[in-house]
Design an enzyme around this catalytic site. Structure first.
Site, PDB file in Angstrom:
ATOM      1  N   GLU A  98       0.854  -1.196   0.000  1.00 45.68           N
ATOM      2  CA  GLU A  98       0.000   0.000   0.000  1.00 45.68           C
ATOM      3  C   GLU A  98       0.879   1.231   0.000  1.00 45.68           C
ATOM      4  OE1 GLU A  98      -1.886  -0.105   3.803  1.00 45.68           O
ATOM      5  OE2 GLU A  98      -2.377  -2.228   3.615  1.00 45.68           O
TER       6      GLU A  98
ATOM      7  N   LYS B  41       2.233   4.551   1.760  1.00 52.11           N
ATOM      8  CA  LYS B  41       2.388   5.005   3.140  1.00 52.11           C
ATOM      9  C   LYS B  41       1.978   6.470   3.171  1.00 52.11           C
ATOM     10  CE  LYS B  41       5.748   5.145   6.932  1.00 52.11           C
ATOM     11  NZ  LYS B  41       4.820   5.976   7.674  1.00 52.11           N
TER      12      LYS B  41
ATOM     13  N   ARG C 266      -1.452   8.377  12.132  1.00 53.86           N
ATOM     14  CA  ARG C 266      -2.025   7.052  12.313  1.00 53.86           C
ATOM     15  C   ARG C 266      -3.112   7.152  13.371  1.00 53.86           C
ATOM     16  NH1 ARG C 266       0.564   1.833  12.318  1.00 53.86           N
ATOM     17  NH2 ARG C 266      -1.120   0.307  12.362  1.00 53.86           N
TER      18      ARG C 266
ATOM     19  N   ARG D 192      -1.916   6.656  17.673  1.00 57.93           N
ATOM     20  CA  ARG D 192      -1.372   5.303  17.825  1.00 57.93           C
ATOM     21  C   ARG D 192      -0.816   5.046  19.215  1.00 57.93           C
ATOM     22  NH1 ARG D 192       4.197   4.564  16.997  1.00 57.93           N
ATOM     23  NH2 ARG D 192       5.305   6.390  16.226  1.00 57.93           N
TER      24      ARG D 192
ATOM     25  N   GLU E 222      -5.478   6.122   8.563  1.00 59.15           N
ATOM     26  CA  GLU E 222      -4.722   7.367   8.568  1.00 59.15           C
ATOM     27  C   GLU E 222      -5.697   8.538   8.603  1.00 59.15           C
ATOM     28  OE1 GLU E 222      -1.503   6.506   8.380  1.00 59.15           O
ATOM     29  OE2 GLU E 222      -0.495   8.453   8.318  1.00 59.15           O
TER      30      GLU E 222
ATOM     31  N   LYS F 106       7.933  -0.875   6.501  1.00 54.68           N
ATOM     32  CA  LYS F 106       7.745   0.421   5.843  1.00 54.68           C
ATOM     33  C   LYS F 106       8.988   0.690   5.021  1.00 54.68           C
ATOM     34  CE  LYS F 106       9.185   2.721  10.105  1.00 54.68           C
ATOM     35  NZ  LYS F 106       8.755   3.537  11.225  1.00 54.68           N
TER      36      LYS F 106
END
Lengths: 514, 336
Positions: free
Chosen positions: A220, A222, A227, A242, A267, A387
């Site tokens: 996906e 980023k 978050r 988060r 997000e 990531k």
């Protein structure tokens, strides 16, 4: 109160993360209930006692100290609560009040401050400061709530994810939590719309990815937002960061979008008519307790979800990611400002590298690679999620000022201010504390000692000679900086001993990146 | 009790000049900041005791410390201050100030006119390295005001030094380095550590050696001290604060750095120093001691030399005591 005051003092002067953790761990081990619970609440930001304002403070001290002596003192100390703690008359007898009793006074005190004054009358200097810092809601300890929970996990059998799972359902002074840590039964959460521990990723690169079968992964974008965990539980709706901070009050427009029952991971962005805006727009809405209508109209919230923890009463976390994703794809969100983050269609890691190198939007900061079989686990497990951030931006800048570091870097100049050219002058554009190796740190320190032009306390102004390559993640406009720009996450990526200062970059090169 | 003398002539007996406080009756300066013909020195801290005066009158210990610091030729004529000494038309005597080894207050008694005490730097906090300050009778009392703001109330120094021991228990694997001025403060810290029950060897930065040895020669019991050279060494070391910004500190892995000074009582000042373990230990008077001393001495006038004179002046005004600042320059704040 004395033990808590000492704890605050030690934490305020200790810089290292491990050292702070050790201090807090010792405190929690040595302090009885319920005092340690109140201390934990104060440190993790769960104790909101903003009932002492500056006007009240000034009135209380005016009754006790000559106003001219107060002014002279305040000028010197620079902090109102501290000035008052230092000036307050000493108690006639040396005794101690429990933190629990002090919190009780702060929670119930009336506006005239008589109860608070009576409390201060019984305390020593350090304890007075602790009470005033608690009452003004201004502890500033540099210690996150997650770090505090990590310490709790280190102290006992329950793991960090287990503690995080129920943390948000607990309230101070956490008697049930400490009982659990001591071996009794786990507390039962009765809190609605609780926060669940978030799953985090580890960094990777093409070389590492080439070792993995791409067919086992889903990729996906980023997103460069924040978050969030979106929880809608029988009508109770919350937006958590988060780390579990509830930011619902600052994002009522996001709450409004949450027309579902479950817990989603995604997000928080700013978006207008399906177009996601850059991070700078979102930043306008951060760090606020509440939000105005105009703000919401100008910078409307946009939710882009990519995972599911709970859906309509069912816990999906032990299901594989592929199943969670299929479920997520089957849902239609009614609002155009909420959708599912698209999967990237790639057949080789090189395909992904190409997409990463040229993303369609500036608000994309790289790509995410997630194992399709992965369960949803809190914390940062190594392996299932990666990531791969876009390459940092680079500029060549000149070192202008240096300051010594602390802890392991005591005695080394490790905090650097650097600048770029604007016409004939060098303007500071940022500060960097890391990025160099220990050996490079020694070389930089040597350079600083040999090239100091002037000293201001701990700060040294340097001969503008050394060029460093500075890497950073983004650039924002800033009215607080003389240069008009502020870098995100700058660090020194290379020292250019070879490059003359005249060949460093110009401010215009930075402005072009805005 | 002798009747108080008239203070009218005070300004002609002692007044500030660029070199320092000057007394024309005896043609001498007290703690001059530039080389002069004749100097009276209260104590051996570098900003009060400079090299290059032709005649120096000071306590035996002050003279000896000056000789250690500047070499035997720091002056042409030394005189040890003992009893009443006639200099020209004025009589002077030296009395303990409790500040550091050899520190004195100086009393000037002219044939006509007020008796003046120049207290130098002093403290009332017990310090078993040197005899205590005793209040003496005078009409003009000249005081420093380093901590002349009511926020300065120094805690019990033994309690403060226990913070070092507590931190060593908290971080048994980290070396502890405590910064303090080489003359007086360092030795005082060692004495306090010993009083608090710390009896292990204490490491010393090389710059502290000569002055510490001198204290031992003078009969001050400092316990076992070791020179810090190699990588392995004692867990607790003392050093001059300047050492923390030199490569000397690199030999210690992840040290806890402490610093002992009255300024550590204010957080912003402690933070500027970037220390992890601030210790409020001073060899100057704190605010209550300044006030107590003025009360004890009970002079006709208070003259204030260096430091934060505004606070003390205001207090004198509130308590209806004649006071004035002398605005002497060249004296540093404690350990700055």
């Amino acid at each position: 109160m004395k033990a808590f005051a000492t704890l605050l003092e030690r934490l305020a002067f200790t810089n290292g993360r491990n050292a702070k953790m050790q201090i807090l761990r010792h405190y929690l081990q040595d302090t009885p209930d319920p005092d340690r619970g109140w201390a934990l609440a104060a440190i993790t930001g769960q104790l909101e006692l903003r009932n002492i304002g500056p006007a009240l403070l000034r009135r209380m001290i005016a009754e006790r100290v000559d106003s001219e002596l107060f002014d002279i003192s305040y000028d010197f100390v620079g902090d109102l609560a501290e000035t008052i703690a230092l000036l307050w008359p000493e108690p006639s007898a040396n005794r101690d009040i429990s933190l629990t009793d002090a919190v009780g006074v702060l929670q119930s005190s009336s506006r005239n401050g008589q109860e608070i004054a009576a409390l201060l009358d019984q305390l020593d200097k350090n304890s007075r400061l602790a009470v005033l810092k608690l009452g003004t809601g201004n502890l500033r300890l540099g210690l996150s709530a997650r770090l505090a929970r990590t310490i709790l996990a280190q102290m006992s059998d329950p793991t960090l994810p287990e503690i995080e799972e129920i943390w948000h359902a607990l309230s101070p002074p956490y008697l049930d939590l400490f009982a659990w840590l001591a071996g009794e039964n786990a507390p039962t959460p009765d809190h609605q719309a609780p926060f669940r521990p978030v799953m985090l990723s580890t960094p990777t690169n093409l070389e590492e990815l080439e070792k993995l079968p791409i067919a086992d992964y889903q990729c996906e974008w980023k997103w460069d937002g924040i978050r969030v965990q979106l929880v809608s539980d029988q009508g109770v709706k919350r937006v958590y960061t988060r780390t579990g901070d509830d930011i619902s009050a600052a994002f009522p427009d996001a709450i409004e979008l949450m027309d579902f029952d479950g817990t989603l991971d995604g997000e928080l962005l700013v978006g207008r008519e399906g177009q996601i805006a850059p991070f700078a727009d979102l930043q306008r809405r951060l760090g606020r307790k509440s939000v105005s209508r105009t703000m919401m109209a100008e910078f409307p919230a946009y939710l882009r979800v990519y995972d599911m923890l709970i859906w309509q009463g069912k816990d999906w976390r032990s299901e594989p990611l592929s199943a969670r994703r299929a479920k997520l794809d089957s849902i239609t969100f009614p609002s155009p400002a909420m959708d599912v983050s698209p999967l990237l269609s790639v057949t080789t890691w090189q395909d992904l590298a190409d997409l990463r190198a040229d993303p369609p939007l500036s608000v994309i900061e790289g790509v995410m690679i997630k194992n399709s079989a992965s369960r949803y686990v809190g914390g940062r497990p190594r392996g299932p999620w990666f990531k791969w951030k876009r390459d940092p931006m680079l500029i060549d800048a000149v070192l202008l000022y240096a300051q010594t570091g602390h802890g392991k870097r005591s005695g080394f100049h490790s905090d650097f201010t650097f600048g770029v050219w604007r016409d004939e002058e060098l303007v500071p554009v940022g500060k960097a504390y890391f990025g160099f190796t220990d050996e490079e740190l020694r070389q930089l320190d040597k350079f600083v000692r040999k090239n100091t032009v002037e000293r201001f306390g701990p700060v040294r102004r340097l001969k503008p000679e050394l060029v460093v390559e500075v890497a950073f993640e983004g650039l924002n406009k800033s009215s607080r900086h003389k240069s008009g720009v502020a870098m995100r996450f700058p660090r020194i990526s290379r020292i250019r001993w070879d490059k003359p200062a005249a060949e460093a970059d110009h401010l215009s090169a930075l402005e072009a990146l805005l | 009790m002798i009747a108080k003398r008239d203070t009218a002539l005070a300004d002609t007996i002692l007044f500030p000049r660029p070199e320092g406080l000057y007394c024309p009756l005896g043609d001498f300066y007290i703690d001059p900041v530039r080389p002069v013909e004749r100097a009276l020195i209260t104590h051996a801290h570098a900003d009060h005791a400079r090299a290059g005066h032709r005649h120096v009158l000071a306590s035996q210990q002050t003279l000896e410390i000056m000789a250690i610091r500047y070499g035997e030729d720091f002056t042409t004529h030394r005189q040890v201050a003992e009893g009443e000494i006639e200099i020209g038309d004025i009589s002077v005597s030296f009395h303990p100030a409790g500040h550091i080894l050899g520190s004195c207050q100086i009393r000037l008694i002219p044939k006509i006119g007020p008796r003046i005490i120049v207290s130098g730097d002093y403290t009332r906090t017990p310090n078993d390295i040197c005899p205590p300050f005793t209040p003496l009778e005078c009409e003009i009392f000249i005081t420093e005001a380093t901590f002349g703001i009511p926020v300065f109330r120094h805690p019990d120094p033994v309690e403060e030094i226990r913070k070092v021991i507590a931190s060593m228990e908290e971080f048994p694997d980290r070396p502890h380095l405590i910064g303090g001025y080489a003359l007086g403060k360092s030795q005082r810290l060692i004495r306090l550590l010993r009083q608090a029950g710390y009896d292990a060897p204490i490491g010393m930065h090389g710059a502290l050696k000569r002055l510490t040895d001198y204290h031992i020669e003078q009969g001050v019991d400092l316990g076992e001290l070791v020179h810090v050279d190699g990588v392995s060494g004692p867990r607790l070391c003392l050093a001059p604060p300047s050492a923390f910004s030199t490569p000397w500190v690199h030999r210690f892995r992840d040290p806890v750095i402490g610093y002992a000074s009255g300024w550590m009582g204010v957080r912003a000042r402690a933070r500027q120093r970037r220390v992890e373990l601030p210790l409020v230990i001073s060899d100057h008077c704190d605010w209550p001691q300044l006030i107590q001393t003025i009360d004890d001495v009970s002079p006709e006038e208070v003259w204030i030399t260096h430091g934060s004179e505004a606070g003390l002046l205001r207090w004198c005004e509130l308590t209806q005591r004649p006071a004035r600042p002398l605005r002497l320059v060249g004296y540093e704040e404690e350990d700055q």
